[in-house]
Design a protein around this motif. Structure first.
Motif, mmCIF file in Angstrom:
data_model
loop_
_atom_site.group_PDB
_atom_site.id
_atom_site.type_symbol
_atom_site.label_atom_id
_atom_site.label_comp_id
_atom_site.label_asym_id
_atom_site.label_seq_id
_atom_site.Cartn_x
_atom_site.Cartn_y
_atom_site.Cartn_z
ATOM 1 N N VAL A 52 -19.305 18.904 -11.064
ATOM 2 C CA VAL A 52 -18.056 19.455 -10.525
ATOM 3 C C VAL A 52 -17.000 19.343 -11.618
ATOM 4 O O VAL A 52 -16.678 18.243 -12.063
ATOM 5 C CB VAL A 52 -17.614 18.695 -9.250
ATOM 6 N N THR A 53 -16.465 20.484 -12.037
ATOM 7 C CA THR A 53 -15.451 20.489 -13.091
ATOM 8 C C THR A 53 -14.217 21.226 -12.592
ATOM 9 O O THR A 53 -14.257 21.939 -11.593
ATOM 10 C CB THR A 53 -15.972 21.186 -14.369
ATOM 11 N N GLY A 54 -13.129 21.043 -13.300
ATOM 12 C CA GLY A 54 -11.891 21.740 -12.970
ATOM 13 C C GLY A 54 -10.706 21.006 -13.548
ATOM 14 O O GLY A 54 -10.825 19.854 -13.980
ATOM 15 N N GLN A 60 -11.610 18.259 -7.221
ATOM 16 C CA GLN A 60 -12.977 17.807 -7.468
ATOM 17 C C GLN A 60 -13.320 16.606 -6.599
ATOM 18 O O GLN A 60 -14.455 16.459 -6.160
ATOM 19 C CB GLN A 60 -13.204 17.409 -8.936
ATOM 20 N N GLU A 61 -12.335 15.741 -6.340
ATOM 21 C CA GLU A 61 -12.565 14.533 -5.538
ATOM 22 C C GLU A 61 -12.868 14.866 -4.083
ATOM 23 O O GLU A 61 -13.352 14.019 -3.340
ATOM 24 C CB GLU A 61 -11.376 13.572 -5.631
#
Length: 71
Positions: A52-54, A60-61
């Protein structure tokens, strides 16, 4: 259709607007957020790791536990 507000609103609705979608702990109804929810529900059952990226502060959490909960 007689052109009333309800008719125009219904005519423009898509399946995503009509069918209920689990929130997965993420609040909002934008097309982008609906796409994230669809991705979570699609990827979660797969036997593969997910990264999970961003940008900072984009959620993402919230995505990581949703993936885990639906895996």
């Amino acid at each position: 259709m007689d052109g009333s507000f309800h008719d125009r609103d219904t005519a423009a609705a898509t399946d995503d607007d009509i069918l209920p979608q689990p929130t997965l702990g993420m609040i909002g109804g934008s097309p982008e957020l609906r796409a994230v929810r669809r991705a979570v529900l699609t990827l979660a059952p797969l036997p593969a790791p997910v990264l999970v990226t961003g940008e900072s502060g984009t959620g993402q959490e919230l995505v990581a536990p949703a993936l885990h909960a639906h895996s």
